[in-house]
Design a protein around this motif. Structure first.
Motif, PDB file in Angstrom:
ATOM      1  N   ARG A   1       3.477  22.105  31.194  1.00 15.72           N
ATOM      2  CA  ARG A   1       2.764  21.437  32.294  1.00 15.72           C
ATOM      3  C   ARG A   1       3.266  19.998  32.508  1.00 15.72           C
ATOM      4  O   ARG A   1       2.816  19.308  33.408  1.00 15.72           O
ATOM      5  N   ILE A   2       4.197  19.545  31.622  1.00 13.09           N
ATOM      6  CA  ILE A   2       4.718  18.168  31.748  1.00 13.09           C
ATOM      7  C   ILE A   2       6.080  18.234  32.432  1.00 13.09           C
ATOM      8  O   ILE A   2       7.012  18.844  31.933  1.00 13.09           O
ATOM      9  N   GLU A   3       6.167  17.552  33.617  1.00 16.35           N
ATOM     10  CA  GLU A   3       7.412  17.560  34.366  1.00 16.35           C
ATOM     11  C   GLU A   3       8.407  16.592  33.721  1.00 16.35           C
ATOM     12  O   GLU A   3       8.064  15.456  33.371  1.00 16.35           O
ATOM     13  N   THR A   4       9.657  17.056  33.598  1.00 20.08           N
ATOM     14  CA  THR A   4      10.733  16.223  33.041  1.00 20.08           C
ATOM     15  C   THR A   4      11.952  16.340  33.934  1.00 20.08           C
ATOM     16  O   THR A   4      12.064  17.264  34.753  1.00 20.08           O
ATOM     17  N   ARG A   5      12.895  15.376  33.804  1.00 21.15           N
ATOM     18  CA  ARG A   5      14.118  15.428  34.583  1.00 21.15           C
ATOM     19  C   ARG A   5      15.024  16.579  34.128  1.00 21.15           C
ATOM     20  O   ARG A   5      15.807  17.103  34.920  1.00 21.15           O
ATOM     21  N   PHE A   6      14.915  16.888  32.836  1.00 21.10           N
ATOM     22  CA  PHE A   6      15.755  17.950  32.270  1.00 21.10           C
ATOM     23  C   PHE A   6      15.070  19.292  32.457  1.00 21.10           C
ATOM     24  O   PHE A   6      13.948  19.514  31.989  1.00 21.10           O
ATOM     25  N   HIS A   7      15.754  20.197  33.203  1.00 21.15           N
ATOM     26  CA  HIS A   7      15.217  21.539  33.435  1.00 21.15           C
ATOM     27  C   HIS A   7      16.199  22.603  32.911  1.00 21.15           C
ATOM     28  O   HIS A   7      17.410  22.401  32.907  1.00 21.15           O
ATOM     29  N   LEU A   8      15.627  23.684  32.537  1.00 23.74           N
ATOM     30  CA  LEU A   8      16.432  24.809  32.046  1.00 23.74           C
ATOM     31  C   LEU A   8      15.788  26.086  32.555  1.00 23.74           C
ATOM     32  O   LEU A   8      14.597  26.347  32.294  1.00 23.74           O
ATOM     33  N   PHE A   9      16.615  26.874  33.325  1.00 23.09           N
ATOM     34  CA  PHE A   9      16.106  28.095  33.956  1.00 23.09           C
ATOM     35  C   PHE A   9      14.942  27.796  34.903  1.00 23.09           C
ATOM     36  O   PHE A   9      14.051  28.622  35.111  1.00 23.09           O
ATOM     37  N   GLY A  10      14.923  26.569  35.419  1.00 24.21           N
ATOM     38  CA  GLY A  10      13.892  26.184  36.374  1.00 24.21           C
ATOM     39  C   GLY A  10      12.609  25.715  35.740  1.00 24.21           C
ATOM     40  O   GLY A  10      11.636  25.449  36.449  1.00 24.21           O
TER      41      GLY A  10
ATOM     42  N   ILE B   1      12.494  20.810  27.578  1.00 21.45           N
ATOM     43  CA  ILE B   1      12.012  20.685  26.192  1.00 21.45           C
ATOM     44  C   ILE B   1      11.146  21.898  25.823  1.00 21.45           C
ATOM     45  O   ILE B   1      11.256  22.459  24.728  1.00 21.45           O
ATOM     46  N   ALA B   2      10.314  22.334  26.779  1.00 24.53           N
ATOM     47  CA  ALA B   2       9.447  23.490  26.503  1.00 24.53           C
ATOM     48  C   ALA B   2      10.280  24.744  26.289  1.00 24.53           C
ATOM     49  O   ALA B   2      10.023  25.538  25.371  1.00 24.53           O
ATOM     50  N   ILE B   3      11.326  24.949  27.137  1.00 24.40           N
ATOM     51  CA  ILE B   3      12.174  26.147  27.006  1.00 24.40           C
ATOM     52  C   ILE B   3      12.937  26.117  25.669  1.00 24.40           C
ATOM     53  O   ILE B   3      13.099  27.144  25.006  1.00 24.40           O
ATOM     54  N   VAL B   4      13.388  24.927  25.255  1.00 25.29           N
ATOM     55  CA  VAL B   4      14.105  24.822  23.966  1.00 25.29           C
ATOM     56  C   VAL B   4      13.188  25.227  22.823  1.00 25.29           C
ATOM     57  O   VAL B   4      13.587  25.935  21.885  1.00 25.29           O
TER      58      VAL B   4
END
Length: 554
Positions: A511-520, A524-527
């Motif tokens: 729920r925390i937006e970051t500049r770094f995205h992965l798969f949309g 950090i959450a996806i990692v």
């Protein structure tokens, strides 16, 4: 199995015997120093009769005749027709020449037969595998029988047992039956028994000991030896005038009290086994005579059984359980007195013994055989992974032969009822035997030590408690292995908790937006999700491999 050339002929005879009676699979595994194929030598396998087995064993010599005699009393090993055929080996053996008798007696006693005896019959009364018996009379007129050992028999039996020992070891190492029955161990016990039987000085002592132990039984007699005329190879003893139990005519049975005689005979054997610790182990009908004064004479005490105090306790409990039809108690007693093999199946053994004892209990008097019951118990024990003591098998064989003698004297004899009638007396005798003067003094000395040292020991214990010096040490079996297992469990639980924390943390960070995205999605959450997935996959693989390795080692 590589066989020595010196024993090649004997190996061939044994191999042919195994092949002839359907065990060609064992012969094929034997590697001879010379090629051996019975069929190429003109041997033919056909319809082998029980009489041929007896003939084959007799032709192979004294050791195998003795094996045949032992097998004749083992209905748990051979069918009835073979037992009947082997019975003739008990007393119908070809005698050796009288010239040999004269040489052996002269060498052993140091004098010629004519000097030692006023009469010595040339024709033997009976011939057996190890020796033969001649009637004679001493210089004072005393009627005796002289038992002479066969010439050269010790060396022949030693050589035969060397050959049989190698074959028994081979069977133990290469066959399932060998691992279960331990042929080498059984053969070694048999070899020791034969060696004892070959020493007539031992038999003379057995006659004295058993005769003394059975002196209280008026209807039973044991011939006594003439020590001055007995050596290792010659045994002189009282001449028993009578006839074999098996040759008693129906008319002669009317003049004797068969029920009283067989009851006293059975009680005497219970006393020998359960109290005295030494018993006549070969009471086949050829060794049990009815004397002219209507008494039972026990002959041929070369083979005796021995039972120690602990074994006597087990055998007494087992006899009571079998006679009263208590299968569970019988099974538990056999388990306690036997060695457990890795294949031992306790529930199956208890079930089979309970069923066996129940069947025996429901049979009629004419079918009750307590000796057969004990042999069946021994067989079931071996089949279910128990190695029973040899004393149990020997007692079963002895009581089975005794059952046969009892049926001749009294067809209505019930051995189970006899055990129940005499068990109280046997227990009382055992208690009295344990309470000897020596054991009483030993117990008094131990009691004296206990009472005199008790106050000092109590003071030391109380002082240790007061000073907080008492330590309790617990010795756990395989403690290191247990701790290693607990540590592995703790590590897996910790790993699982960390993976769960990563998944929960990743879910919250979605729920925390970051500049770094992965798969949309937030990177950090996806990692965190990927790390949790990799960890879970590794944990599952590790658990699977560990469990599989445990299965393979079992």
């Amino acid at each position: 199995m590589k066989l020595s050339l010196s024993h090649f002929k004997r190996y061939k005879e044994i191999a042919f015997l195994l092949w002839k009676y359907g065990r060609s699979d064992l012969v094929k595994n034997m590697e001879f120093d010379e090629p051996y194929d019975p069929e190429k030598e003109g041997k033919k396998i056909g319809d082998v009769t029980p009489d041929q087995l007896a003939d084959d064993l007799e032709a192979m010599g004294p050791t195998y005749i003795k094996i045949g005699q032992v097998l004749a009393g083992r209905p748990d090993l051979l069918p009835a027709p073979y037992l009947k055929a082997l019975e003739r080996l008990q007393d119908k053996i070809t005698p050796f020449p009288y010239e040999e008798v004269e040489k052996i007696v002269a060498n052993e006693l140091g004098v010629r037969i004519s000097k030692a005896f006023s009469r010595f019959d040339v024709t033997p009364l009976a011939a057996a595998s190890l020796g033969q018996v001649h009637a004679a009379a001493l210089r004072d007129g005393r009627e005796v029988v002289v038992k002479i050992q066969r010439p050269g028999i010790r060396a022949q039996i030693a050589e035969d047992f060397e050959v049989l020992g190698e074959i028994a070891s081979f069977l133990d190492n290469h066959t399932a039956a060998g691992k279960r029955y331990r042929f080498a161990t059984v053969l070694e016990e048999f070899r020791i028994a034969i060696q004892q039987e070959l020493n007539y000085e031992n038999e003379a002592q057995n006659l004295i000991t058993v005769g003394k132990n059975l002196k209280e039984f008026a209807l039973i007699t044991v011939p006594q030896p003439v020590i001055d005329y007995s050596t290792r190879s010659v045994l002189t003893m009282d001449y028993v005038q009578g006839q074999k139990i098996t040759s008693i005519s129906p008319l002669a049975r009317i003049d004797i009290d068969g029920a009283l005689m067989v009851e006293e005979l059975f009680k005497a054997y219970l006393k020998q086994v359960l109290v005295d610790g030494i018993f006549h182990a070969d009471p086949h009908p050829g060794n049990v005579f009815l004397t002219g004064d209507n008494r039972i004479a026990l002959l041929d005490l070369g083979m005796v059984g021995h039972t120690g105090p602990g074994m006597q306790e087990h055998l007494l409990k087992l006899l009571i359980a079998v006679s009263e039809g208590k299968g569970e108690e019988a099974a538990e007693t056999v388990i306690r007195m036997s060695e457990k093999l890795p294949t031992f199946d306790a529930p199956e053994f208890r079930r089979k013994i309970s069923q066996l004892v129940a069947i025996r209990r429901d049979q009629g008097l004419e079918q009750i055989k307590v000796g057969q019951s004990l042999l069946d118990v021994s067989t079931n024990a071996r089949d279910n992974g128990l190695f029973v003591p040899s004393e149990l098998t020997l007692l079963g064989k002895t009581l089975l032969q005794l059952d046969e003698v009892g049926r001749i004297l009294d067809p209505e004899f019930d051995p189970n009822a006899s055990i129940r009638r005499n068990v109280t007396d046997m227990m009382t005798r055992r208690m009295k035997k344990d309470l000897t003067q020596g054991s009483a003094f030993s117990s008094l000395l131990e009691l004296k030590d206990f009472t005199t040292q008790l106050p000092g020991r109590l003071n030391r214990i109380m002082d240790a408690v007061t000073n907080s010096e008492v330590e309790v040490k617990v010795k756990a079996v395989d403690a290191k292995l247990m701790l290693d297992g607990m540590q592995k469990i703790a590590n897996r639980i910790t790993t699982g908790l960390m993976l769960a924390s990563l998944i929960i943390g990743a879910a919250l960070m979605m729920r925390i937006e970051t500049r770094f995205h992965l798969f949309g999605y937030p990177g950090i959450a996806i990692v965190c999700f990927l790390l949790a997935a990799a960890g879970a996959f590794w944990l599952l693989i590790n658990i699977f491999l560990h469990d599989q390795s445990n299965k393979d080692t079992k």
